[in-house]
Design a protein around this motif. Sequence first.
Motif, short mmCIF file in Angstrom:
data_model
loop_
_atom_site.label_atom_id
_atom_site.label_comp_id
_atom_site.label_asym_id
_atom_site.label_seq_id
_atom_site.Cartn_x
_atom_site.Cartn_y
_atom_site.Cartn_z
N UNK A 1 0.83 -1.21 0.00
CA UNK A 1 0.00 0.00 0.00
C UNK A 1 0.86 1.26 0.00
N UNK A 2 1.92 1.26 0.81
CA UNK A 2 2.80 2.42 0.88
C UNK A 2 3.52 2.66 -0.45
N UNK A 3 3.98 1.58 -1.06
CA UNK A 3 4.67 1.70 -2.35
C UNK A 3 3.72 2.24 -3.41
N UNK A 4 2.51 1.74 -3.44
CA UNK A 4 1.52 2.21 -4.41
C UNK A 4 1.23 3.70 -4.20
N UNK A 5 1.11 4.10 -2.95
CA UNK A 5 0.85 5.50 -2.64
C UNK A 5 1.99 6.40 -3.10
N UNK A 6 3.22 5.97 -2.82
CA UNK A 6 4.39 6.76 -3.21
C UNK A 6 4.47 6.91 -4.73
N UNK A 7 4.18 5.86 -5.44
CA UNK A 7 4.22 5.94 -6.91
C UNK A 7 3.17 6.93 -7.42
N UNK A 8 2.04 7.00 -6.77
CA UNK A 8 1.03 7.98 -7.15
C UNK A 8 1.51 9.40 -6.86
#
Length: 649
Positions: free
Chosen positions: A587-594
């Motif tokens: 979830x954190x990685x997905x958020x950072x990519x956004x």
Amino acid sequence: MQLNQDIIQIKNKEYIITNGIGGYSSSSLCGMNTRRYHGLLVAALNPPVERYVVVSKIEETIVQNNGEIIHISTNQYPGTFYPNGYIHQYCFTKQPIPTFFYKLDSGLQVEKSICMVQGSNTTIVAYFNSGSVDFELNMNPFYVLRDYHSLNAETQVNAYATEINDNYIAIGYHGMPQKVYCKISNGLFKDSKAIYYNVEYFQEQSRGFDFAENMFSAGSFSTHLKPGESVQIVFSLEEAILQQHPQNLIAEEIIRLQNIAVDEKNTFLKDLIISGNQFIVDRKSTNQKSIIAGYHWFTDWGRDTMIAMRGLTIATGEKEISESILTSFLANLSEGMLPNRFSDKNEAPEYNTADATLWMFVVLYEYYQKFKDLHFIQQYFEQLKEIIIAHINGTRYNIKVNEDGMLYAGEEGVQITWMDAKVGDFVVTPRIGYTVELNMLWYNTLKIFDFFSKALQNTSFTVDTYIDKIENNFHQYFWNDYSFLNDVISADKQADQSFRPNQIYAISLPFTMLNEMEGIMVLHSIKEKLLTNYGLRSLSTDHEKFIAEYKGDSWHRDNAYHQGTVWSFLLPEFCLGWLKQYQYSVTAVKQVRQWIAPLEDHFYNHNGIEAISEIFDGLNPSDGKGCIQQAWSVGMLIKLLKELNNNHE
């Protein structure tokens, strides 16, 4: 990149390429110079400094077989654009080298490419007939031969041209120490001296500076190009390089660029690394590598170098370059401080930075984590100890550790933190006292020194007592009733609770003094108050001194610099803190990519093409402001993407 032939759209986008010694070539995407800093050949006479705009641009005209003349260049003069060659341009590409595409008539097409030779003050401009009909090409170079901060107001020709042969000339200027040599690969030179008056730079006008200058022409080159044929003009401060074939020099540069990050599979990361390579330069005075802080107008500074090289050279595995940079700065260590600016023109180095030296410890720690080279650390261990002792006992600018183990810094009239705007004698954000980021950096300095001491089994000098003190007192100084960190504590222990991004370092640096819940609260407060599409605001919008836009003359811009203006280099730092706090979860990685997606779009499509701008407006940020290509903005984004790859993919 397809262009819509709208001069407003085109002139706000720029390219830059560099030569590895501080020089560069840069302009707008239609070749119309919009800054005093633009030029085909901006040479570094004392690498990487003493930059001169030597060749400003070339005015090109195409003569068709029926005698009709078509211009493909563009200038801005008072009240008009002339010529209007931009209407014939339909495309631009940055890779592998900047190339402009023109379609002029049925079957008549031409491509113009620009290349710099690495390690040399040399620019090559190549033209290729990509159409189906032949034509005559006339090329009229404009020279200004001046320091890149100034403008040429001369109303008479103070330059001189010496024709050496039909395709080879030398241009000199009274006051400039070197000549520029010009050679066309296949064509003739026609002597025709002239001055072109009042060429305007709208970017300078918008920044409140003088914005018009006069340019010198020594004459023009001409050649005839059949379909599939090409011609090159070489401009150089080194006469000998003109003996080499320009096509070979271009091919060598293209191969060099293609070999950067050759194994990198992520296209954005690969292009960032190529872009970041532009900042790495040779410094003549130290005979070592250094890092330019930003283009067009910054030089190599201690603080910016330390932060930027975390991504530019360490994360990318450039061990020798990293060592060269660190060696260069440590060779200038004085009173326990690294220089913020080197000695050039025989003046003394400047040490007006409290954080560059502490950032170096973080750099060394990340260097060791990457390369596992304890021998390099051992070479400089005594100097690391010298730095610690100097900070404990006291050094320049009232930098000293107090009885609580906290680091104090600052004095009236001097700005020594990264929030360094100063207008005349007025320091916009003085931040004298105990600043949150300096104390987090000091804590990391102590922990890293302790780590190296144990790794080297050298415990003759220990810092355990100082680590204990700062750990015991940090919360008392900085944690406030609103569940975030104070920005500055004054000498009399008054808290400045301005909500600024400096508290991110309490989470993102290798060692933290916050517990899990505190870290989450700080992160979410920063997200709510400071996070934008392009970086973190330097001040929350609810503060009475918040300034929404970075605009106007230098006084207004400097006042806005750290009073709300968005800084792009802080977005990766925030993302690294977020990933660290949430342990690189899916979830954190997905958020950072956004969060970083808008910066990726900015990198490819806006302002400096394949560059990251220094800053953005504090409210409703969109267009990049400040430098079009900033080292720590690019470097920290590289570091973030490398961390994502190493920990998740």
